[in-house]
Write an enzyme that holds these catalytic residues in place. Sequence first.
Site, PDB file in Angstrom:
ATOM      1  N   GLU A 130     -49.706 133.177  -1.303  1.00 50.44           N
ATOM      2  CA  GLU A 130     -48.771 132.203  -1.857  1.00 50.44           C
ATOM      3  C   GLU A 130     -49.442 130.838  -1.877  1.00 50.44           C
ATOM      4  OE1 GLU A 130     -45.397 132.492   0.734  1.00 50.44           O
ATOM      5  OE2 GLU A 130     -46.563 132.129   2.537  1.00 50.44           O
ATOM      6  N   ASP A 139     -46.927 122.579   5.374  1.00 45.69           N
ATOM      7  CA  ASP A 139     -47.387 122.722   3.990  1.00 45.69           C
ATOM      8  C   ASP A 139     -48.031 121.443   3.457  1.00 45.69           C
ATOM      9  OD1 ASP A 139     -46.021 125.166   4.259  1.00 45.69           O
ATOM     10  OD2 ASP A 139     -44.186 124.304   3.440  1.00 45.69           O
TER      11      ASP A 139
END
Length: 552
Positions: free
Chosen positions: A189, A15
């Site tokens: 997301e 991420d």
Amino acid sequence: MTKINNPIIPGMAPDPSIIRVGDVYYIATSSFHWNPGVQIFKSTDLANWELTASVLNKGEVNLRGTNTPAGIWAPHLSYDPRAKRYWLAYSHMLNMAGREFNSDSYAMWAEDIHGPWSEPIYLTSIGFDPALFHDEDGKHYVSILEWETREGYQAPGHIVIAEFDLNEGKIVGQWHRVTQGFTSRGCAEAPQIYKYKDKYYLLLAAGGTGYAHGVELGRSENIFGPYEPHPSGEPIITSSPRHLFSLGNPDAGHFEMYNPSSIMQKAGHGSLVQTQTGEWYIAHLMSRPVEGTLLNPLGRETSIQKMHWTEDGWLEMKDGSNVAKMEVEGMTGVELEADGISHNVFDDFNQEKYDLHFLTPYRDQQAAWVNTVERPGYLRIHGENSLFSQIHPAIMATRATSLHYEVQTKVEFHPDHYSETAGLGLYYDSNNWLYVHLTHSESEGTVLYVLQAKLGQRIELVHHYIPVPEDTAELKIIYHSGIASILYRFGDNGDWQAFVENIDVLYLSDEGVNGEPGEIGGFTGLFNFIGSVDAHQHDSFADFDYYGVKNY
């Protein structure tokens, strides 16, 4: 033209969120159940990244009892040029049972990337993966996934955006639902807002965290949308470019989307940056499965791709494709560092502070249980809970960054009960590890022994033990594509002796731990560690002379 080789940050570095301040680049990565939380990496050439800081290092979060893969998710770095402040937004995923996904999101600021950082400012509990956007007019916005729990509604939820008053610490107005996802892959997301030529661009992670992962892009003239999808109808970055319809699927491994033509898999969850040379790059996560398997021991790593804007105002990879590459064109006119960054680790513990790479699962690193002060030149670890514990394990670990490496240490330990141990091991989480250690035998004195945990099952290698003279041993684990061999030696500079060979530890991988069929059990990766256990009287400690990891 210089070339950048991926991954730029090997091992658990998922991420990634990238920013540039001046000529310096920073990347923040997720840390899950590991402390200190949120590691910050630094670079000047986009190819070589050095671990430079951690953010959540003063007990801001309590990770004790965290189940895999909860904890600290998807940190987002931003820089507010008006206030000259670095901002970090993150989610603390507290519970994932029943797919309720209880997550609290916060933001922190600092005037220096190394801190001190402010106290966390509460943002919301509406979902997870928050990001901050600082607009040119001085307003600030939060984008986030609104998690959906109701049966029959859009899964996993909607992307929402709201104005946020960073000074008052509160939402201004209301949340605006802006999209259900731009492509048929679904599972949108990690929304991030960017502005380019007076248009707002919304960057998303999509397709789930498995082999269908990708980066999607939409744009709008209004920050609250509506956002039109990229004209290709597909991700702008992925490892698996063939079409997939999975809209409404909350998440999955999507093992059918494995791309046999690529070393890189799972490319997705990206973050954009414009260089001082006016070029554009995207940092994104990726994985490298062990050959012949779909298992990824190193977890999700960080890579980078060069991008460009088309004449009609859309972003795409520089080569016009959407398939992430292992080799990327570097910045124009910027030479790469000659020697590059070594991902080997070595600490002889001769300094007061141990190496920044050391992380601890579930609990904070505190001088009361780990320090170099009580015996200078050694790292002293006071034994506490067993390695199955999610409360107080006494573990100091570093990320595995290669599929071929060796890790070794020298430990002095004086146990007087079989519940006292100290040694070296491989670790994924509290249910999955391998541990070679010194312990007490009532008949033999101090002995070398091996324990293993697999999916929560305790496994004793009862036929492998050997007395340890003078309570001191050097230990080594050689790791090769999911197979581990343990060696030892006693005395100074003796020959290494085989202890246990060819142990299958391939399950210490994202797909090998605690997952449901078709799902991924973890999002972290393999670690190497030294540690100690005292489930007897909490009065024993181990002294480690050095710790080293050498990659091949």
